[in-house]
Each structure stands twice: as C-alpha cells, then as structure tokens.
Design a protein around this motif. Structure first.
Motif, PDB file in Angstrom:
ATOM      1  N   HIS A  71       0.143   6.243 -17.911  1.00 10.36           N
ATOM      2  CA  HIS A  71      -0.698   5.806 -17.403  1.00 10.36           C
ATOM      3  C   HIS A  71      -0.388   6.123 -15.356  1.00 10.36           C
ATOM      4  O   HIS A  71       0.505   6.547 -15.589  1.00 10.36           O
ATOM      5  CB  HIS A  71      -0.430   4.161 -17.393  1.00 10.36           C
ATOM      6  CG  HIS A  71      -0.929   3.040 -18.365  1.00 10.36           C
ATOM      7  ND1 HIS A  71      -1.881   2.434 -18.084  1.00 10.36           N
ATOM      8  CD2 HIS A  71      -1.499   3.718 -19.630  1.00 10.36           C
ATOM      9  CE1 HIS A  71      -2.606   1.478 -19.442  1.00 10.36           C
ATOM     10  NE2 HIS A  71      -2.298   2.956 -19.683  1.00 10.36           N
ATOM     11  N   LYS A  72      -0.845   5.762 -15.008  1.00 14.50           N
ATOM     12  CA  LYS A  72      -0.507   6.192 -13.315  1.00 14.50           C
ATOM     13  C   LYS A  72       0.081   5.217 -12.218  1.00 14.50           C
ATOM     14  O   LYS A  72       0.455   4.165 -12.580  1.00 14.50           O
ATOM     15  CB  LYS A  72      -1.905   6.605 -12.727  1.00 14.50           C
ATOM     16  CG  LYS A  72      -3.607   7.758 -12.744  1.00 14.50           C
ATOM     17  CD  LYS A  72      -4.114   7.231 -12.280  1.00 14.50           C
ATOM     18  CE  LYS A  72      -5.145   6.095 -12.283  1.00 14.50           C
ATOM     19  NZ  LYS A  72      -5.417   6.322 -14.401  1.00 14.50           N
ATOM     20  N   ILE A  73       1.177   6.666 -11.480  1.00 14.62           N
ATOM     21  CA  ILE A  73       2.001   5.041 -10.684  1.00 14.62           C
ATOM     22  C   ILE A  73       1.644   5.716  -9.308  1.00 14.62           C
ATOM     23  O   ILE A  73       1.798   7.263  -9.298  1.00 14.62           O
ATOM     24  CB  ILE A  73       3.249   6.107 -11.118  1.00 14.62           C
ATOM     25  CG1 ILE A  73       4.469   5.611  -9.982  1.00 14.62           C
ATOM     26  CG2 ILE A  73       3.577   7.625 -11.144  1.00 14.62           C
ATOM     27  CD1 ILE A  73       6.168   5.443 -10.310  1.00 14.62           C
ATOM     28  N   SER A  74       1.594   5.049  -8.273  1.00 12.94           N
ATOM     29  CA  SER A  74       1.290   5.913  -7.230  1.00 12.94           C
ATOM     30  C   SER A  74       2.359   6.132  -6.132  1.00 12.94           C
ATOM     31  O   SER A  74       3.677   5.897  -6.233  1.00 12.94           O
ATOM     32  CB  SER A  74       1.356   4.516  -6.244  1.00 12.94           C
ATOM     33  OG  SER A  74       0.977   4.161  -4.854  1.00 12.94           O
ATOM     34  N   LEU A  75       1.900   7.309  -5.289  1.00 10.42           N
ATOM     35  CA  LEU A  75       2.557   8.138  -4.585  1.00 10.42           C
ATOM     36  C   LEU A  75       1.867   7.992  -3.257  1.00 10.42           C
ATOM     37  O   LEU A  75       3.460   8.419  -2.912  1.00 10.42           O
ATOM     38  CB  LEU A  75       2.387   9.872  -4.708  1.00 10.42           C
ATOM     39  CG  LEU A  75       2.185   9.615  -6.415  1.00 10.42           C
ATOM     40  CD1 LEU A  75       1.746  11.525  -6.297  1.00 10.42           C
ATOM     41  CD2 LEU A  75       4.017   9.771  -6.915  1.00 10.42           C
ATOM     42  N   VAL A  76       1.303   7.084  -2.402  1.00 13.68           N
ATOM     43  CA  VAL A  76       1.367   6.624  -1.825  1.00 13.68           C
ATOM     44  C   VAL A  76       0.761   5.520  -1.372  1.00 13.68           C
ATOM     45  O   VAL A  76       0.807   4.811  -2.056  1.00 13.68           O
ATOM     46  CB  VAL A  76       0.620   7.797  -1.615  1.00 13.68           C
ATOM     47  CG1 VAL A  76       0.310   9.657  -0.767  1.00 13.68           C
ATOM     48  CG2 VAL A  76      -1.351   7.500  -1.586  1.00 13.68           C
ATOM     49  N   GLU A  77       1.189   4.809   0.278  1.00 12.17           N
ATOM     50  CA  GLU A  77       0.341   3.995   0.455  1.00 12.17           C
ATOM     51  C   GLU A  77      -0.651   3.840   0.781  1.00 12.17           C
ATOM     52  O   GLU A  77      -1.374   4.810   1.815  1.00 12.17           O
ATOM     53  CB  GLU A  77       1.659   2.488   1.511  1.00 12.17           C
ATOM     54  CG  GLU A  77       2.910   2.996   1.268  1.00 12.17           C
ATOM     55  CD  GLU A  77       3.497   2.173   2.382  1.00 12.17           C
ATOM     56  OE1 GLU A  77       2.822   1.585   3.077  1.00 12.17           O
ATOM     57  OE2 GLU A  77       4.780   1.822   2.312  1.00 12.17           O
ATOM     58  N   LEU A  78      -1.272   2.747   0.259  1.00 14.82           N
ATOM     59  CA  LEU A  78      -2.893   2.583   0.428  1.00 14.82           C
ATOM     60  C   LEU A  78      -3.667   1.524   0.411  1.00 14.82           C
ATOM     61  O   LEU A  78      -2.536   0.392   0.377  1.00 14.82           O
ATOM     62  CB  LEU A  78      -4.092   3.773  -0.503  1.00 14.82           C
ATOM     63  CG  LEU A  78      -3.673   5.247  -0.857  1.00 14.82           C
ATOM     64  CD1 LEU A  78      -4.556   5.045  -2.339  1.00 14.82           C
ATOM     65  CD2 LEU A  78      -4.120   5.508   0.368  1.00 14.82           C
ATOM     66  N   ASN A  79      -4.495   1.030   1.632  1.00 18.21           N
ATOM     67  CA  ASN A  79      -5.442  -0.290   1.592  1.00 18.21           C
ATOM     68  C   ASN A  79      -6.318  -0.587   0.955  1.00 18.21           C
ATOM     69  O   ASN A  79      -6.817   0.872  -0.032  1.00 18.21           O
ATOM     70  CB  ASN A  79      -5.252  -0.064   3.476  1.00 18.21           C
ATOM     71  CG  ASN A  79      -4.513  -0.357   4.560  1.00 18.21           C
ATOM     72  OD1 ASN A  79      -3.444  -1.198   4.617  1.00 18.21           O
ATOM     73  ND2 ASN A  79      -4.021   0.946   5.007  1.00 18.21           N
ATOM     74  N   GLU A  80      -7.001  -1.581   0.895  1.00 19.74           N
ATOM     75  CA  GLU A  80      -7.815  -1.769  -0.042  1.00 19.74           C
ATOM     76  C   GLU A  80      -8.960  -1.117   0.264  1.00 19.74           C
ATOM     77  O   GLU A  80      -9.171  -1.365   1.494  1.00 19.74           O
ATOM     78  CB  GLU A  80      -7.614  -3.527  -0.040  1.00 19.74           C
ATOM     79  CG  GLU A  80      -9.021  -4.111  -0.519  1.00 19.74           C
ATOM     80  CD  GLU A  80      -9.140  -5.352  -0.745  1.00 19.74           C
ATOM     81  OE1 GLU A  80     -10.289  -5.753  -1.150  1.00 19.74           O
ATOM     82  OE2 GLU A  80      -8.516  -6.522  -0.692  1.00 19.74           O
ATOM     83  N   GLY A  81      -9.363  -0.997  -0.529  1.00 23.90           N
ATOM     84  CA  GLY A  81     -10.779  -0.134  -0.091  1.00 23.90           C
ATOM     85  C   GLY A  81     -10.817   1.036   0.156  1.00 23.90           C
ATOM     86  O   GLY A  81     -11.587   2.329   0.212  1.00 23.90           O
TER      87      GLY A  81
END
Length: 114
Positions: A71-81
């Motif tokens: 499964h995946k782990i986020s490396l960055v901050e992203l906003n919805e959409g």
C-alpha cells in the motif's frame, strides 16, 4: 564482536550484542512522485526510510497510519481534488487533504481513469 571457531568455521558467540541495521521500508518509483509503496508493513508513528528507484537517494517519513505491504504512503501535502503522481504520471485524485506520512488508499484517493 567475538567469534569462536568450530571446524574452521567462524561462529558468532551468543553473548554478542546485536546491532540494529536500518533498511528502507518503502520504494518511490521516481523523483516527483507523491507516494511511495510499502515493501514491508509500516506501523503508525514509525519513522521509515524510502528509496527513490531512479537514483537510490533516500527520504525519511513518519507514518501517520498503519500501512500494509504494497500500500502507499504520502510523501507530500496535497489538497482535496489535486492530482496524484506515481511513475511520473497522474494515477489519481485526492478526495481529501493529505499530509506527509498519510496512509494512501481508497478512502483518500480515486483513480484518474474515470
């Protein structure tokens, strides 16, 4: 580290202290990708190392959730959409805000295919 010899083979003594070896726990296909893929289960709160496959550089992330193998782990901050990049191409769209270390799965990403 001490060794004793049996039949000309070195054997590590039982009373030696074992040393911790740090290894990566996730892989990132290439620089610029927004997610890494767990190569072993990751525990919430664990500080983990990821390796970029295109240049062998490393990144360190603190996991914000339990992340199963594959499964995946986020490396960055992203906003919805916002678009999600993996393999250097858009593979999905966020369905909520992400922070670094988030567990990324069907609850917070939808496919970019349809």
């Amino acid at each position: 580290m001490s060794y004793h010899y049996q039949s000309s083979t070195a054997v590590k003594s039982q009373n030696d202290e074992s040393k911790s070896v740090s290894t990566h726990k996730f892989l990132i296909h290439q620089k610029g990708d927004h997610v890494g893929v767990a190569t072993t289960p990751i525990v919430e709160g664990e500080k983990v190392i990821g390796v970029f496959m295109d240049d062998n550089s490393e990144i360190e992330v603190v996991s914000r959730g339990n992340i199963p193998l594959g499964h995946k782990i986020s490396l960055v901050e992203l906003n919805e959409g916002e678009p999600v990049l993996k393999y250097g191409v858009q593979v999905g769209i966020t369905t909520c805000n992400w922070v670094v270390g988030d567990y990324v799965h069907t609850h917070n990403i939808k496919t970019a295919r349809w």
